[in-house]
Design a protein around this motif. Structure first.
Motif, PDB file in Angstrom:
ATOM      1  N   GLU A  51      -7.500  -4.804  -9.135  1.00  0.00           N
ATOM      2  CA  GLU A  51      -6.105  -5.130  -9.424  1.00  0.00           C
ATOM      3  C   GLU A  51      -5.119  -4.221  -8.686  1.00  0.00           C
ATOM      4  OE1 GLU A  51      -7.537  -2.418 -12.775  1.00  0.00           O
ATOM      5  OE2 GLU A  51      -8.366  -4.038 -11.595  1.00  0.00           O
ATOM      6  N   THR A  52      -5.623  -3.291  -7.882  1.00  0.00           N
ATOM      7  CA  THR A  52      -4.767  -2.404  -7.107  1.00  0.00           C
ATOM      8  C   THR A  52      -3.861  -3.220  -6.193  1.00  0.00           C
ATOM      9  OG1 THR A  52      -6.407  -0.641  -7.148  1.00  0.00           O
ATOM     10  CG2 THR A  52      -4.771  -0.556  -5.376  1.00  0.00           C
ATOM     11  N   GLN A  53      -2.575  -2.904  -6.202  1.00  0.00           N
ATOM     12  CA  GLN A  53      -1.601  -3.586  -5.353  1.00  0.00           C
ATOM     13  C   GLN A  53      -1.586  -2.914  -3.982  1.00  0.00           C
ATOM     14  OE1 GLN A  53       0.448  -6.423  -6.294  1.00  0.00           O
ATOM     15  NE2 GLN A  53      -1.285  -6.380  -7.699  1.00  0.00           N
ATOM     16  N   VAL A  54      -1.597  -3.734  -2.942  1.00  0.00           N
ATOM     17  CA  VAL A  54      -1.676  -3.248  -1.571  1.00  0.00           C
ATOM     18  C   VAL A  54      -0.483  -3.806  -0.800  1.00  0.00           C
ATOM     19  CG1 VAL A  54      -3.114  -3.201   0.495  1.00  0.00           C
ATOM     20  CG2 VAL A  54      -4.190  -3.310  -1.757  1.00  0.00           C
ATOM     21  N   VAL A  55       0.174  -2.949  -0.034  1.00  0.00           N
ATOM     22  CA  VAL A  55       1.307  -3.395   0.783  1.00  0.00           C
ATOM     23  C   VAL A  55       1.243  -2.683   2.134  1.00  0.00           C
ATOM     24  CG1 VAL A  55       2.944  -1.686  -0.118  1.00  0.00           C
ATOM     25  CG2 VAL A  55       3.786  -3.845   0.780  1.00  0.00           C
ATOM     26  N   ALA A  56       1.573  -3.421   3.185  1.00  0.00           N
ATOM     27  CA  ALA A  56       1.567  -2.862   4.538  1.00  0.00           C
ATOM     28  C   ALA A  56       2.715  -1.876   4.694  1.00  0.00           C
ATOM     29  CB  ALA A  56       1.685  -3.979   5.562  1.00  0.00           C
ATOM     30  N   THR A  57       2.460  -0.832   5.437  1.00  0.00           N
ATOM     31  CA  THR A  57       3.503   0.144   5.748  1.00  0.00           C
ATOM     32  C   THR A  57       4.169  -0.256   7.067  1.00  0.00           C
ATOM     33  OG1 THR A  57       2.016   1.566   7.016  1.00  0.00           O
ATOM     34  CG2 THR A  57       2.197   1.996   4.626  1.00  0.00           C
ATOM     35  N   GLU A  58       5.253   0.419   7.412  1.00  0.00           N
ATOM     36  CA  GLU A  58       5.912   0.159   8.695  1.00  0.00           C
ATOM     37  C   GLU A  58       4.976   0.478   9.852  1.00  0.00           C
ATOM     38  OE1 GLU A  58       9.807   1.851   9.118  1.00  0.00           O
ATOM     39  OE2 GLU A  58      10.388   1.240   7.093  1.00  0.00           O
ATOM     40  N   VAL A  59       4.162   1.510   9.678  1.00  0.00           N
ATOM     41  CA  VAL A  59       3.187   1.880  10.716  1.00  0.00           C
ATOM     42  C   VAL A  59       2.196   0.742  10.923  1.00  0.00           C
ATOM     43  CG1 VAL A  59       1.306   3.478  11.288  1.00  0.00           C
ATOM     44  CG2 VAL A  59       3.412   4.354  10.259  1.00  0.00           C
ATOM     45  N   GLY A  60       1.708   0.165   9.833  1.00  0.00           N
ATOM     46  CA  GLY A  60       0.759  -0.934   9.926  1.00  0.00           C
ATOM     47  C   GLY A  60       1.364  -2.165  10.572  1.00  0.00           C
ATOM     48  N   LEU A  61       2.568  -2.513  10.168  1.00  0.00           N
ATOM     49  CA  LEU A  61       3.229  -3.691  10.729  1.00  0.00           C
ATOM     50  C   LEU A  61       3.525  -3.509  12.226  1.00  0.00           C
ATOM     51  CD1 LEU A  61       5.619  -4.547   7.769  1.00  0.00           C
ATOM     52  CD2 LEU A  61       3.575  -5.819   8.489  1.00  0.00           C
ATOM     53  N   GLY A 110      -2.727   5.294   7.358  1.00  0.00           N
ATOM     54  CA  GLY A 110      -1.299   5.175   7.081  1.00  0.00           C
ATOM     55  C   GLY A 110      -0.743   3.782   7.289  1.00  0.00           C
ATOM     56  N   GLN A 111      -1.623   2.772   7.399  1.00  0.00           N
ATOM     57  CA  GLN A 111      -1.162   1.422   7.675  1.00  0.00           C
ATOM     58  C   GLN A 111      -1.019   0.570   6.419  1.00  0.00           C
ATOM     59  OE1 GLN A 111      -4.260   0.714  10.488  1.00  0.00           O
ATOM     60  NE2 GLN A 111      -2.991   1.360  12.204  1.00  0.00           N
ATOM     61  N   LEU A 112      -1.596   1.022   5.329  1.00  0.00           N
ATOM     62  CA  LEU A 112      -1.454   0.362   4.033  1.00  0.00           C
ATOM     63  C   LEU A 112      -1.105   1.393   2.980  1.00  0.00           C
ATOM     64  CD1 LEU A 112      -4.504  -2.083   3.573  1.00  0.00           C
ATOM     65  CD2 LEU A 112      -2.127  -2.699   3.993  1.00  0.00           C
ATOM     66  N   ALA A 113      -0.356   0.960   1.983  1.00  0.00           N
ATOM     67  CA  ALA A 113      -0.099   1.784   0.805  1.00  0.00           C
ATOM     68  C   ALA A 113      -0.791   1.097  -0.367  1.00  0.00           C
ATOM     69  CB  ALA A 113       1.392   1.913   0.553  1.00  0.00           C
ATOM     70  N   LEU A 114      -1.529   1.868  -1.166  1.00  0.00           N
ATOM     71  CA  LEU A 114      -2.241   1.325  -2.319  1.00  0.00           C
ATOM     72  C   LEU A 114      -1.608   1.871  -3.588  1.00  0.00           C
ATOM     73  CD1 LEU A 114      -4.283   0.851  -0.003  1.00  0.00           C
ATOM     74  CD2 LEU A 114      -6.087   1.369  -1.613  1.00  0.00           C
ATOM     75  N   TYR A 115      -1.388   0.992  -4.539  1.00  0.00           N
ATOM     76  CA  TYR A 115      -0.797   1.368  -5.813  1.00  0.00           C
ATOM     77  C   TYR A 115      -1.765   0.968  -6.920  1.00  0.00           C
ATOM     78  CZ  TYR A 115       3.306   1.920  -2.919  1.00  0.00           C
ATOM     79  OH  TYR A 115       4.175   2.323  -1.935  1.00  0.00           O
ATOM     80  N   ALA A 116      -2.538   1.941  -7.371  1.00  0.00           N
ATOM     81  CA  ALA A 116      -3.536   1.684  -8.413  1.00  0.00           C
ATOM     82  C   ALA A 116      -2.856   1.566  -9.770  1.00  0.00           C
ATOM     83  CB  ALA A 116      -4.573   2.807  -8.440  1.00  0.00           C
TER      84      ALA A 116
END
Length: 148
Positions: A51-61, A110-116
């Motif tokens: 269920e961890t939320q994952v979002v791309a960072t500016e570096v990843g994009l 550093g390309q994704l941020a994970l929010y557990a």
């Protein structure tokens, strides 16, 4: 319905039974994508919760054109909006543990941020109630909503 055997690029193709044809199987095997690693395999670190939320960072994009594997680019593209690991696995039709390994690699770069989720959230009855209400709001195969 349009499409069929000789459909041009960009057109949808349909099977004989009227359902959209499935895309071909991936060329790169999951073992190669993860270099044989498994989720939670590094020491005693548990795997990332589904269920961890994952979002791309500016570096990843910004690095979308530089990925060696299409799967990395697909994950970053999909995560331009927050997604759970389970959603990513379902949408990309990949095994959940492969997504866990790849997401952790992209996070380390550093390309994704994970929010557990909070560790005590599983004990919160209101979370369970919202999940049940959300599932009841999903229409069944006939389009009918279940009554609570």
């Amino acid at each position: 319905m349009t499409g069929g055997e000789g459909a041009a690029d960009g057109e949808e193709t349909w099977g004989e039974d009227g359902w959209e044809a499935e895309p071909p199987a991936p060329v790169v095997r999951p073992f190669l994508l993860t270099a044989g690693r498994i989720a939670g395999g590094a020491g005693l670190v548990p795997p990332i919760p589904i269920e961890t939320q994952v979002v791309a960072t500016e570096v990843g994009l910004a690095a979308l054109d530089a990925f060696a594997f299409d799967q990395h680019r697909d994950i970053i593209t999909l995560c331009s909006r927050p997604q759970s690991l389970a959603e990513i696995a379902a949408k990309l039709r990949m095994h959940l543990n492969v997504i866990r390994v790849l997401a952790d690699d992209l996070r380390a770069d550093g390309q994704l941020a994970l929010y557990a989720p909070q560790s005590d959230a599983h004990r919160d009855v209101s979370v369970l109630r919202r999940v049940i209400d959300g599932l009841r709001a999903v229409p069944d195969s006939r389009g009918a909503i279940r009554e609570g």
